[in-house]
Design a protein around this motif. Structure first.
Motif, short mmCIF file in Angstrom:
data_model
loop_
_atom_site.label_atom_id
_atom_site.label_comp_id
_atom_site.label_asym_id
_atom_site.label_seq_id
_atom_site.Cartn_x
_atom_site.Cartn_y
_atom_site.Cartn_z
N LEU A 1 0.89 -1.17 0.00
CA LEU A 1 0.05 0.13 -0.02
C LEU A 1 0.82 1.18 -0.05
O LEU A 1 0.67 2.28 -0.61
CB LEU A 1 -0.94 0.09 1.35
CG LEU A 1 -1.88 1.33 1.53
CD1 LEU A 1 -2.86 1.46 0.26
CD2 LEU A 1 -2.58 1.23 2.88
N LEU A 2 1.87 1.31 0.98
CA LEU A 2 2.75 2.71 1.01
C LEU A 2 3.91 2.97 -0.18
O LEU A 2 4.42 3.86 -0.08
CB LEU A 2 3.19 2.60 2.42
CG LEU A 2 2.14 2.43 3.73
CD1 LEU A 2 3.20 2.44 4.94
CD2 LEU A 2 1.40 3.80 3.50
N ASN A 3 4.04 1.55 -0.87
CA ASN A 3 5.25 1.86 -1.78
C ASN A 3 4.96 2.73 -2.64
O ASN A 3 3.89 2.84 -3.46
CB ASN A 3 5.25 0.47 -2.42
CG ASN A 3 6.57 0.34 -3.33
OD1 ASN A 3 7.54 1.16 -3.18
ND2 ASN A 3 6.33 -0.23 -4.31
N GLY A 4 6.01 4.04 -2.71
CA GLY A 4 5.79 4.97 -3.72
C GLY A 4 4.99 6.13 -3.14
O GLY A 4 4.89 7.10 -3.95
N HIS A 5 4.54 6.20 -2.21
CA HIS A 5 3.56 7.18 -1.49
C HIS A 5 4.41 8.03 -0.46
O HIS A 5 5.04 7.77 0.25
CB HIS A 5 2.22 6.80 -1.10
CG HIS A 5 1.36 5.84 -2.13
ND1 HIS A 5 0.94 6.48 -3.10
CD2 HIS A 5 0.93 4.81 -2.16
CE1 HIS A 5 0.32 5.70 -3.95
NE2 HIS A 5 0.55 4.71 -3.37
N LYS A 6 4.04 9.26 -0.84
CA LYS A 6 4.98 10.50 -0.12
C LYS A 6 4.40 10.55 1.25
O LYS A 6 4.63 11.44 2.08
CB LYS A 6 4.93 11.47 -0.70
CG LYS A 6 5.74 11.44 -1.92
CD LYS A 6 7.26 10.97 -1.83
CE LYS A 6 8.03 10.89 -3.23
NZ LYS A 6 9.05 9.76 -3.24
N CYS A 7 3.22 10.06 1.77
CA CYS A 7 2.41 10.54 3.03
C CYS A 7 3.35 10.21 4.25
O CYS A 7 4.32 9.37 4.29
CB CYS A 7 1.08 9.87 3.25
SG CYS A 7 1.17 7.96 3.15
N LEU A 8 3.26 10.89 5.41
CA LEU A 8 3.98 10.48 6.40
C LEU A 8 3.39 9.24 7.18
O LEU A 8 2.20 9.18 7.49
CB LEU A 8 3.87 11.66 7.46
CG LEU A 8 4.61 11.72 8.80
CD1 LEU A 8 6.18 12.16 8.54
CD2 LEU A 8 4.23 12.49 10.00
N LYS A 9 4.57 8.56 7.28
CA LYS A 9 4.19 6.83 7.99
C LYS A 9 4.48 7.08 9.28
O LYS A 9 5.76 7.25 9.70
CB LYS A 9 4.95 6.06 7.04
CG LYS A 9 4.48 6.03 5.70
CD LYS A 9 5.34 5.22 4.71
CE LYS A 9 6.54 6.04 3.92
NZ LYS A 9 6.32 6.98 3.44
N VAL A 10 3.70 6.96 10.23
CA VAL A 10 3.68 6.85 11.66
C VAL A 10 3.58 5.62 12.04
O VAL A 10 2.35 5.14 12.26
CB VAL A 10 3.01 8.06 12.30
CG1 VAL A 10 3.25 7.81 13.68
CG2 VAL A 10 2.98 9.23 11.72
N GLY A 11 4.46 5.02 12.77
CA GLY A 11 4.39 3.53 13.35
C GLY A 11 4.15 3.98 14.90
O GLY A 11 4.72 4.73 15.41
N ILE A 12 3.07 3.17 15.57
CA ILE A 12 2.70 3.49 16.94
C ILE A 12 2.75 1.95 17.31
O ILE A 12 2.56 0.91 16.92
CB ILE A 12 1.33 3.96 17.12
CG1 ILE A 12 0.20 3.06 16.57
CG2 ILE A 12 1.30 5.46 16.50
CD1 ILE A 12 -1.29 3.75 16.92
N ALA A 13 3.35 2.06 18.85
CA ALA A 13 3.71 0.63 19.29
C ALA A 13 3.80 1.00 20.86
O ALA A 13 4.14 2.07 21.38
CB ALA A 13 5.06 0.17 18.99
#
Length: 184
Positions: free
Chosen positions: A142-154
């Motif tokens: 899904l995220l491959n090639g997209h510029k949105c900010l990716k926030v992992g939460i844990a």
């Protein structure tokens, strides 16, 4: 390759044991601290279209966050469609139980390019911002090639020194735990 899969299996097992040891109160307070930190970030404040997941019992709880922001931000949830995730707009009245028992919205699909910020679950994360998911690769595709900010939460117990990473694995831009923000 088999060695990498075995290592990932061991990490998933270890993290599952750690999360199982967390009490309900600790999980609730951890989720509150994670989302307080996220909500204070300018990237979140400025985002209008946010992709978030509807949490499973072993993930950082997202329902309270979704309820809180559903009227102020356009929220989207991922929906499993074959081997891919598609994006649909969240509405509390259009949720159905989808694949893997995850609550998913019905309705129209939206392009991933619409998303400003995506909140990503994971089994484990490392300090290089690598993510280990459940092993199906849905978020990586899904995220491959997209510029949105990716926030992992844990939860803090999900951070380990190093994860085995493959070229197709998508790194997070930041990872937020109750105790820290990892962004370098």
């Amino acid at each position: 390759m088999a060695e990498g899969k075995n290592e990932k299996y061991k990490i998933r097992k270890l993290i599952n044991e750690r999360k199982t040891a967390l009490g309900i109160e600790e999980k609730v307070s951890s989720a509150q601290r994670i989302f307080e930190q996220l909500e204070a970030r300018p990237e979140f404040i400025n985002a209008t279209h946010i992709l978030i997941y509807h949490s499973l019992p072993d993930e950082v709880e997202t329902r309270e966050f979704i309820t809180c922001w559903q009227n102020d931000k356009e929220l989207f949830l991922p929906v499993v469609k074959g081997e891919q995730l598609v994006i649909k707009r969240y509405c509390k009245d259009n949720l159905t139980t989808g694949m893997y028992g995850i609550m998913e919205p019905s309705g129209n699909e939206y392009p991933p390019e619409l998303i400003d910020l995506v909140i990503v679950p994971g089994i484990a994360f490392d300090r290089k911002r690598n993510r280990l998911g459940r092993g199906k690769g849905y978020y990586d595709r899904l995220l491959n090639g997209h510029k949105c900010l990716k926030v992992g939460i844990a939860y803090s117990c999900q951070i380990i020194p190093e994860l085995p990473a493959e070229p197709h694995d998508i790194k997070m831009d930041i990872i937020i735990t109750p105790d820290e923000i990892i962004n370098e």
